[in-house]
Write an enzyme that holds these catalytic residues in place. Structure first.
Site, PDB file in Angstrom:
ATOM      1  N   ASP A  47      10.646  97.058 -54.392  1.00 21.22           N
ATOM      2  CA  ASP A  47      11.696  96.059 -54.583  1.00 21.22           C
ATOM      3  C   ASP A  47      11.793  95.099 -53.385  1.00 21.22           C
ATOM      4  O   ASP A  47      11.841  95.563 -52.236  1.00 21.22           O
ATOM      5  CB  ASP A  47      13.020  96.824 -54.740  1.00 21.22           C
ATOM      6  CG  ASP A  47      14.137  95.990 -55.318  1.00 21.22           C
ATOM      7  OD1 ASP A  47      14.017  95.575 -56.483  1.00 21.22           O
ATOM      8  OD2 ASP A  47      15.143  95.760 -54.617  1.00 21.22           O
TER       9      ASP A  47
ATOM     10  N   ASP B 251      10.108 103.207 -58.716  1.00 19.96           N
ATOM     11  CA  ASP B 251      10.669 102.024 -58.067  1.00 19.96           C
ATOM     12  C   ASP B 251      11.085 102.435 -56.655  1.00 19.96           C
ATOM     13  O   ASP B 251      11.701 103.480 -56.473  1.00 19.96           O
ATOM     14  CB  ASP B 251      11.893 101.547 -58.860  1.00 19.96           C
ATOM     15  CG  ASP B 251      11.971 100.040 -58.926  1.00 19.96           C
ATOM     16  OD1 ASP B 251      11.910  99.420 -57.844  1.00 19.96           O
ATOM     17  OD2 ASP B 251      12.097  99.492 -60.033  1.00 19.96           O
TER      18      ASP B 251
ATOM     19  N   GLU C 186       7.265  93.567 -55.072  1.00 20.10           N
ATOM     20  CA  GLU C 186       8.044  92.470 -55.665  1.00 20.10           C
ATOM     21  C   GLU C 186       8.390  91.496 -54.550  1.00 20.10           C
ATOM     22  O   GLU C 186       8.986  91.880 -53.551  1.00 20.10           O
ATOM     23  CB  GLU C 186       9.331  93.003 -56.308  1.00 20.10           C
ATOM     24  CG  GLU C 186      10.045  91.915 -57.111  1.00 20.10           C
ATOM     25  CD  GLU C 186      11.547  92.058 -57.147  1.00 20.10           C
ATOM     26  OE1 GLU C 186      12.168  91.542 -58.086  1.00 20.10           O
ATOM     27  OE2 GLU C 186      12.143  92.668 -56.222  1.00 20.10           O
TER      28      GLU C 186
ATOM     29  N   HIS D  49      13.351  93.475 -66.134  1.00 21.61           N
ATOM     30  CA  HIS D  49      14.788  93.730 -66.293  1.00 21.61           C
ATOM     31  C   HIS D  49      15.672  92.669 -65.655  1.00 21.61           C
ATOM     32  O   HIS D  49      16.890  92.741 -65.783  1.00 21.61           O
ATOM     33  CB  HIS D  49      15.112  95.110 -65.713  1.00 21.61           C
ATOM     34  CG  HIS D  49      14.870  95.151 -64.227  1.00 21.61           C
ATOM     35  ND1 HIS D  49      13.605  95.057 -63.675  1.00 21.61           N
ATOM     36  CD2 HIS D  49      15.719  95.227 -63.186  1.00 21.61           C
ATOM     37  CE1 HIS D  49      13.704  95.078 -62.362  1.00 21.61           C
ATOM     38  NE2 HIS D  49      14.974  95.184 -62.036  1.00 21.61           N
ATOM     39  N   ASP D  50      15.080  91.726 -64.911  1.00 16.77           N
ATOM     40  CA  ASP D  50      15.858  90.653 -64.272  1.00 16.77           C
ATOM     41  C   ASP D  50      15.713  89.314 -64.979  1.00 16.77           C
ATOM     42  O   ASP D  50      16.365  88.339 -64.594  1.00 16.77           O
ATOM     43  CB  ASP D  50      15.372  90.431 -62.832  1.00 16.77           C
ATOM     44  CG  ASP D  50      15.612  91.617 -61.924  1.00 16.77           C
ATOM     45  OD1 ASP D  50      16.588  92.359 -62.161  1.00 16.77           O
ATOM     46  OD2 ASP D  50      14.821  91.790 -60.970  1.00 16.77           O
TER      47      ASP D  50
HETATM   48  O1  TEU Z   1      15.291  91.764 -57.709  1.00 19.99           O
HETATM   49  C1  TEU Z   1      15.135  90.804 -56.732  1.00 19.99           C
HETATM   50  C2  TEU Z   1      15.274  89.364 -57.086  1.00 19.99           C
HETATM   51  O2  TEU Z   1      14.973  88.536 -56.261  1.00 19.99           O
HETATM   52  C3  TEU Z   1      15.778  88.833 -58.349  1.00 19.99           C
HETATM   53  O3  TEU Z   1      14.980  88.981 -59.433  1.00 19.99           O
HETATM   54  C4  TEU Z   1      17.223  89.177 -58.521  1.00 19.99           C
HETATM   55  O4  TEU Z   1      17.413  90.265 -59.343  1.00 19.99           O
HETATM   56  C5  TEU Z   1      18.042  88.057 -59.056  1.00 19.99           C
HETATM   57  O5  TEU Z   1      17.860  87.935 -60.410  1.00 19.99           O
HETATM   58  C6  TEU Z   1      17.881  86.763 -58.340  1.00 19.99           C
HETATM   59  O6  TEU Z   1      18.575  85.769 -59.007  1.00 19.99           O
HETATM   60  C7  TEU Z   1      15.240  93.101 -57.376  1.00 19.99           C
HETATM   61  C8  TEU Z   1      15.505  93.959 -58.591  1.00 19.99           C
HETATM   62  O7  TEU Z   1      14.490  93.766 -59.519  1.00 19.99           O
HETATM   63  C9  TEU Z   1      16.865  93.647 -59.116  1.00 19.99           C
HETATM   64  O8  TEU Z   1      17.155  94.306 -60.314  1.00 19.99           O
HETATM   65  C10 TEU Z   1      17.869  94.019 -58.046  1.00 19.99           C
HETATM   66  O9  TEU Z   1      19.151  93.607 -58.445  1.00 19.99           O
HETATM   67  C11 TEU Z   1      17.537  93.376 -56.707  1.00 19.99           C
HETATM   68  O10 TEU Z   1      16.163  93.443 -56.358  1.00 19.99           O
HETATM   69  C12 TEU Z   1      18.267  94.100 -55.606  1.00 19.99           C
HETATM   70  O11 TEU Z   1      17.753  95.389 -55.455  1.00 19.99           O
END
Ligand code: TEU
Length: 555
Positions: free
Chosen positions: A206, A110, A265, A338-339
């Protein structure tokens, strides 16, 4: 470019091995704990490589394992070239990588470079005085604009000592780097090369479409009922994003004999933008994570507001991306990470039809064109947590939302309902290895889902008809049937409210995939020879959450 035979027998450039690969996402905190401290670690992952090899995935993507204060579970990095002691050491990492490679798999890191931790030495220096040479490495202003943070509240934090505000699109412990500064970019590229020299096989990047911001940092359009404006159009897809990615690609991967997987992403990315990002001729990234299909159940005010998911919209969205990146570019395919909440709880039926619906979802995703990503536990049909109280919520995004929702007059019940439906902890509960858990000998950092008694790997591996074995077959199909990797895509019956069906055609082979996204019997006759299904083979209507895959020879 060298031309090689891939294992599905098609001559392609070996530089493009990622087109026929399946990626497995490991969230290290929650995968396997070797030392009983309740937090997963690198030795834990290493001890479970048999499981991943058995599933036959090609690539492992590790969520961040770098040194971090863990404000956002490692997405706040304080040292890019060291492993957080909670996960192990660099030696542990090298051993893991060697084991992954010796099993014929690859490993992708990552890369979190839109921001660092506020404890990263770069930020510590930057914050030490206005004259510090690294002041300009972050985004400092006398006056904040009206942008809202992804994690609630203003995206700006006042810094007392130097009397300016700094920008943080995520938590206040995640200050945004200033990519306009060439030294910032060169330092990041050098760090990426350092990981490639160690042997890693690529990066998941990310929020990489946020690195270039509109230089004026203008206010966004006011958001009714809040003190904030919508900064998204000004901080995403900025004027230099393509330039930065091309520069990164050239500086990091240029001149290397190895070939790598890169996936950006990109929240809010459009199909047209994604075409540009993934057009091989432009040299940016192999594929992007787009967010359209995981936004269809968001209300007008965002993710915390529920909206009923409509299958016709879901099909339309997926088909649009299949077509849009059909000739130029490439898709990533995912249901969860994971989100996001657990796929089977969100798109399937995690009650009576948990197994069948998890399998149907798996088939619908894995038989599309693109590179599929499996999020740990998805291959077991792991579900959302359901009975969660605020005392057990760990995720910073959910905790901040809860506070600001209550402050704005939302009831506790309603805020909790949102968190239960879509909060990120749903995906982060420990991997369910056995009926009593099997994740850790100690107290896990986040409670196990109580349904580990029935939903677990021990009950599924090697067991015919299990979700795990079905996923194994889907992954094998991608490796063996060229039409799965290369075939074009055609959605059929787009307006049908419960049928999800499509065709893939490649070099004299037609695959038809048809799934019943409901429980009422559904007639949909398919021609050809039976290839796979999640019920006993039968003619007649599709049973609840049944999926069937047929193959036929065509002109
Ligand atoms: O996530 C970015 C993102 O835009 C979203 O999925 C966010 O986590 C959130 O749920 C919006 O409502 C990435 C990573 O995957 C996430 O785990 C991190 O918290 C974020 O970036 C910051 O690094």
């Amino acid at each position: 470019m060298t031309v090689v035979e891939t294992r599905n027998g098609i001559a392609t450039s070996n530089a493009e091995w990622w087109r026929s690969a399946v990626v497995y996402q490991v969230y290290p905190r929650s995968f396997a704990d070797s030392d009983g401290d309740g937090i997963g670690d690198l030795l834990g992952i290493r001890s479970r490589l048999d499981y991943l090899q058995n599933l036959d995935v090609d690539v492992i993507w590790l969520s961040p394992i770098y040194c971090s204060p863990q404000d956002d579970n490692g997405y706040d990095i304080s040292d890019y070239e060291a492993i957080d002691p909670v996960f192990g050491t660099l030696d542990d990492f090298d051993n893991l990588l060697a084991d992954v490679h010796s099993r014929g798999m690859k490993l992708v890191m990552d890369l979190v470079v839109n921001h660092t931790s506020d404890e990263h030495p770069w930020f510590v220096e930057s914050a030490s005085s206005r004259e510090n040479p690294k002041r300009d490495w972050y985004v400092w202003r006398d006056q904040p604009n009206n942008w809202e943070s992804f994690f609630s509240g203003s995206a700006w934090q006042w810094h007392d000592e130097t009397e300016q505000h700094f920008l943080h699109l995520f938590s206040r412990k995640q200050p945004d780097l200033n990519w306009e500064n060439g030294d910032v970019r060169q330092s990041i590229y050098a760090m990426m090369r350092w990981w490639l020299d160690r042997g890693v096989d690529g990066f998941r990047m990310d929020v990489i479409n946020l690195i270039s911001k509109d230089p004026g940092l203008p206010n966004g359009k006011p958001i009714a009922g809040t003190p904030f404006g919508d900064g998204f159009p000004h901080f995403s897809y900025g004027p230099r994003v393509h330039e930065y990615l091309q520069e990164m690609n050239e500086s990091v991967f240029g001149g290397r004999s190895g070939t790598y997987l890169t996936v950006g992403e990109m929240p809010g990315v459009t199909v047209e933008q994604a075409q540009r990002f993934t057009d091989p001729a432009r040299g940016e990234v192999n594929m992007v994570f787009q967010f359209e299909h995981v936004g269809l159940d968001h209300g007008p005010s965002g993710k915390w507001e529920a909206r009923t998911l409509d299958l016709v919209e879901l099909k339309e969205s997926m088909a649009k991306w299949q077509q849009g990146l059909g000739d130029v570019g490439w898709n990533s395919l995912y249901w969860n990470n994971h989100d996001q909440p657990r796929a089977v709880s969100r798109f399937g039926d995690d009650g009576e039809h948990r197994e069948k619906s998890a399998q149907a979802l798996g088939a619908i995703l894995h038989l599309q064109r693109g590179t599929p990503f499996v999020y740990q536990g998805e291959e077991l049909g792991m579900t959302n947590v359901h009975a969660l109280s605020i005392d057990h919520v760990s995720d910073i995004e959910s905790l901040n939302f809860y506070q600001s929702a209550l402050a704005a007059g939302t009831s506790q019940e309603s805020a909790m309902a949102s968190i239960q439906r879509i909060g990120r902890d749903n995906a982060r509960t420990p991997m369910q290895w056995g009926p009593t858990g099997g994740f850790s000998d100690g107290e896990p950092w986040i409670a196990l889902n109580p349904n580990t008694t029935v939903v677990n790997a021990a009950a599924q591996v090697g067991v015919e008809g299990s979700v795990f074995e079905f996923y194994r077959t889907l992954i094998a199909l991608r490796h063996e049937v060229p039409a799965v990797v290369h075939g074009d895509f055609r959605l059929v019956e787009p307006l049908h409210p419960t049928l999800f069906a499509f065709e893939r055609r490649f070099s004299g082979t037609l695959l038809t995939v048809a799934a019943n996204f409901g429980t009422a019997p559904l007639s949909y006759p398919i021609a050809g020879e039976w290839l796979l299904g999640n019920y006993e083979q039968a003619e007649g209507p599709l049973r609840p959450w049944e999926v069937r895959i047929y193959r036929q020879d065509v002109e």
